[in-house]
Design an enzyme around this catalytic site. Structure first.
Site, PDB file in Angstrom:
ATOM      1  CG  ASP A   1       0.537  -2.378   6.204  1.00 53.43           C
ATOM      2  OD1 ASP A   1      -0.443  -2.463   6.977  1.00 53.43           O
ATOM      3  OD2 ASP A   1       0.496  -1.796   5.103  1.00 53.43           O
TER       4      ASP A   1
ATOM      5  CB  CYS B   1      -3.695   3.187  -1.595  1.00 55.27           C
ATOM      6  SG  CYS B   1      -4.838   4.517  -1.315  1.00 55.27           S
TER       7      CYS B   1
ATOM      8  CE  LYS C   1      -7.311  -0.092   6.123  1.00 55.41           C
ATOM      9  NZ  LYS C   1      -8.082   0.403   4.975  1.00 55.41           N
TER      10      LYS C   1
ATOM     11  CG  HIS D   1      -1.909   0.973   1.402  1.00 55.73           C
ATOM     12  ND1 HIS D   1      -1.658   2.278   1.764  1.00 55.73           N
ATOM     13  CD2 HIS D   1      -3.251   0.885   1.236  1.00 55.73           C
ATOM     14  CE1 HIS D   1      -2.797   2.941   1.808  1.00 55.73           C
ATOM     15  NE2 HIS D   1      -3.783   2.124   1.495  1.00 55.73           N
TER      16      HIS D   1
ATOM     17  CD  GLN E   1      -6.995  -4.456   4.020  1.00 56.98           C
ATOM     18  OE1 GLN E   1      -7.952  -5.188   4.286  1.00 56.98           O
ATOM     19  NE2 GLN E   1      -7.157  -3.189   3.691  1.00 56.98           N
TER      20      GLN E   1
HETATM   21  C1  LIG Z   1      -2.440  -2.823   3.547  1.00 57.58           C
HETATM   22  C2  LIG Z   1      -2.737  -1.453   4.050  1.00 57.58           C
HETATM   23  N1  LIG Z   1      -1.784  -0.758   4.656  1.00 57.58           N
HETATM   24  C3  LIG Z   1      -1.999   0.475   5.136  1.00 57.58           C
HETATM   25  C4  LIG Z   1      -3.220   1.081   4.997  1.00 57.58           C
HETATM   26  C5  LIG Z   1      -3.416   2.444   5.548  1.00 57.58           C
HETATM   27  O1  LIG Z   1      -4.304   2.401   6.613  1.00 57.58           O
HETATM   28  P1  LIG Z   1      -4.862   3.752   7.267  1.00 57.58           P
HETATM   29  O2  LIG Z   1      -5.409   4.562   6.124  1.00 57.58           O
HETATM   30  O3  LIG Z   1      -5.924   3.269   8.182  1.00 57.58           O
HETATM   31  O4  LIG Z   1      -3.725   4.410   7.946  1.00 57.58           O
HETATM   32  C6  LIG Z   1      -4.246   0.399   4.352  1.00 57.58           C
HETATM   33  C7  LIG Z   1      -5.562   1.032   4.137  1.00 57.58           C
HETATM   34  O5  LIG Z   1      -6.265   0.740   3.188  1.00 57.58           O
HETATM   35  C8  LIG Z   1      -4.007  -0.908   3.877  1.00 57.58           C
HETATM   36  O6  LIG Z   1      -4.962  -1.603   3.262  1.00 57.58           O
END
Ligand SMILES: Cc1ncc(COP(=O)(O)O)c(C=O)c1O
Length: 413
Positions: free
Chosen positions: A206, A370, A232, A129, A209
Site C-alpha cells: 500500500d 482510519c 495524495k 489503514h 503515503q
Molecule cells: C496508508 C493509506 N492507505 C490507503 C489509503 C486509502 O486511500 P484512498 O482513500 O485514496 O483509496 C490511505 C488514505 O488515507 C492511506 O493513507
C-alpha cells in the site's frame, strides 16, 4: 548528502505553482499540513483537467473521431507517465483504479478469492489503514483464511523477527503499508517482500503515503502488487494506480464486468480484453487520469530525491520544535520516517487541538486516521497529525508550534 538535492528547488518558487496555498484562513495565511489526507494541486494539473474538458472531452478507446483520439492519446499517455513513475516493466501492468482502496479490494477479490482456502494465512501489520485491513477481513470471511498481524514496537517500527516467524507454508498473501499514514514510518519493504517470496507468498504494498515522498521502483522492490492514490500525489481525486506483475494479472479473473473490459460478448459467453483493460470496466475517470499524469510529471520534474531531502528538513524542524513544547508527546518515532508527525497533548483532546490551530490558519488532521487498531495499540482514541508535502516550509513548522502554544494558553496547561 542532501545538499545537492536541496539546491535543486526553491520552495518559495514551488509554492507559486499551487494557487490554493495563497489565501488567508481565519485571518491568517493558510498553513496546509493535512497532506496525508489529500494534497494540493499545482496549476499544471488544474490546467490539464480544464484543457481536457474545454478541448478534448470524449470517450476513450471507442471513437474514430478526432476528439476521441485526442482523449485516448492523453489517457494512455498518462498510463505511460505512471509506468515510468513506478518503473513498471510494461504499460499493461498499470491499471487505473479509483484509488488505493479500490486496488486492494481488487487484489483481494480477483487474486485472493478464487485461490485462498480454509487454513491459508494472510499477513498484514498493526499499522495498516482500514483500507488495508477490511478487504482482507472480508476475504478471510469468504474463504476461511486467517488474518495474522505483525506487531510493532513503541517507536512504531515493525517487529521483523515476529514477521519472519509468522511466515510459513500457509502464508498466501502479505499486504503491508510502505509508509504509515498515522506514524510516518517507512517500512523495510524490500526485506518484507524477499522473505514473503521465500515462503511462497505474494506481496501487496500500500503505497498511498509513499508515492508523494519516495522513489518507487516496483521492479527493484519485486512487489507483486503496488498501489497509490492520485489525490495524495498532487493529482485529482477518484483516480489511482494498481501495479501488478503481468503473469499474475494475466491469470486473474476480471474484478468487474462491463464495457471496455471485454473482447467479445454473447449471451452464452464473454471473453476478456487484454491487459490492462481487463481490469478497467466502464468509462474510466479520463480527466482524473490525465490530471494524474500531469501530477506525476510535476513530481518527476522537481525530482523525487530533492522532494525527499526537502521534506526531511521540514520534518526535522517540526519534530524539534514540537518536542520542545512541554506536554506534547510524539507518537511514532521510527528511525526511518517520512513527513508525518503524530502527537498528543496532556489534558487536551486532539479535536480541540485541531479546532484551535485552525483558528490560527493551520490545517492539521485529528482523529484515528482510519487506523483504529493502531490507535488501540497505543492506548489512544485519536492523535493530532501534521503531514508535510513538497511545498511546506520550515517557517510553517514554526507557525504550527506557535499555534500549539496557543492551545496550551487556551487550556491553561
Ligand atoms: C496508508 C493509506 N492507505 C490507503 C489509503 C486509502 O486511500 P484512498 O482513500 O485514496 O483509496 C490511505 C488514505 O488515507 C492511506 O493513507
Amino acid at each position: 548528502m542532501n545538499a545537492a538535492a536541496r539546491n535543486l528547488y526553491d520552495v518559495h518558487d514551488v509554492r507559486k505553482d499551487f494557487p490554493i496555498l495563497h489565501q488567508q484562513v481565519n485571518g491568517h495565511p493558510l498553513v496546509y499540513l493535512d497532506n496525508g489526507a489529500t494534497s494540493q494541486k499545482p496549476r499544471s494539473v488544474i490546467d490539464a483537467v480544464r484543457h481536457y474538458y474545454e478541448r478534448d472531452n470524449a470517450n476513450v478507446h471507442r471513437g474514430v473521431h478526432t476528439l476521441s483520439e485526442r482523449a485516448t492519446n492523453d489517457y494512455e499517455g498518462a498510463r505511460d507517465t505512471a509506468r515510468r513513475f513506478i518503473n513498471a516493466n510494461h504499460r499493461s501492468e498499470v491499471i487505473f483504479v479509483r484509488g488505493s482502496t479500490e486496488a486492494i479490494n481488487l487484489v483481494a477479490q480477483s487474486y485472493g478469492r478464487p485461490r485462498l482456502r480454509e487454513g491459508d494465512e494472510i499477513i498484514i501489520s498493526t499499522m495498516e489503514h482500514h483500507s488495508n485491513i477490511v478487504p482482507w477481513q472480508m476475504l478471510a470471511g469468504q474463504t476461511g483464511a486467517t488474518l495474522k498481524v505483525i506487531p510493532i514496537s513503541d517507536e512504531g517500527e515493525l517487529d521483523m523477527d515476529a514477521y519472519l516467524k509468522m511466515l510459513g507454508p500457509k502464508t498466501r498473501i502479505v499486504s503491508v503499508v510502505h509508509v504509515s499514514n498515522a506514524l510516518g514510518t517507512i517500512n523495510p519493504v524490500k526485506a518484507i517482500i524477499q522473505a514473503a517470496h521465500d515462503a511462497g507468498a505474494v506481496v501487496m504494498l500500500d503505497g498511498a503515503q509513499a508515492a508523494p515522498h519516495l522513489a518507487i521502483d516496483v521492479q527493484s522492490l519485486d512487489s507483486d502488487f503496488y498501489t497509490f492514490s492520485g489525490h495524495k500525489v498532487f493529482g485529482p481525486t477518484g483516480i489511482g494506480v494498481l501495479h501488478g506483475k503481468r503473469a499474475l494479472l494475466e491469470e486473474m479473473d476480471a474484478y468487474q464486468g462491463g464495457g471496455d473490459m471485454i473482447r467479445s460478448v454473447s449471451f452464452e459467453d464473454t471473453t476478456y480484453n487484454e491487459l490492462p483493460y481487463k481490469f478497467e470496466a466502464g468509462t474510466p475517470n479520463i480527466a482524473g487520469a490525465i490530471g494524474l499524469g500531469a501530477a506525476l510529471a510535476y513530481v518527476s520534474n522537481l525530482g523525487i530525491d530533492a522532494i525527499a531531502a526537502h521534506e526531511q528538513e521540514v520534518l526535522e524542524a517540526a519534530v524539534s520544535s514540537l518536542s520542545e513544547i512541554p506536554g506534547v508527546r510524539l507518537v511514532g518515532t521510527a528511525k526511518h520516517k517520512s513527513g508525518i508527525v503524530s502527537f498528543v497533548m496532556d489534558g487536551v483532546h486532539p479535536h480541540d487541538i485541531g479546532t484551535i490551530v485552525d483558528g490560527e490558519g493551520v490545517a492539521i488532521r485529528t482523529g484515528h486516521h482510519c487506523a483504529m487498531p493502531l490507535m488501540k495499540r497505543y492506548g489512544l482514541a485519536a492523535t493530532a497529525r501534521a503531514s508535510f508535502a513538497l511545498y511546506n516550509t520550515r517557517e510553517e513548522t514554526d507557525a504550527l508550534a506557535a499555534a500549539i502554544r496557543k492551545v496550551k494558553e487556551v487550556f491553561h496547561c
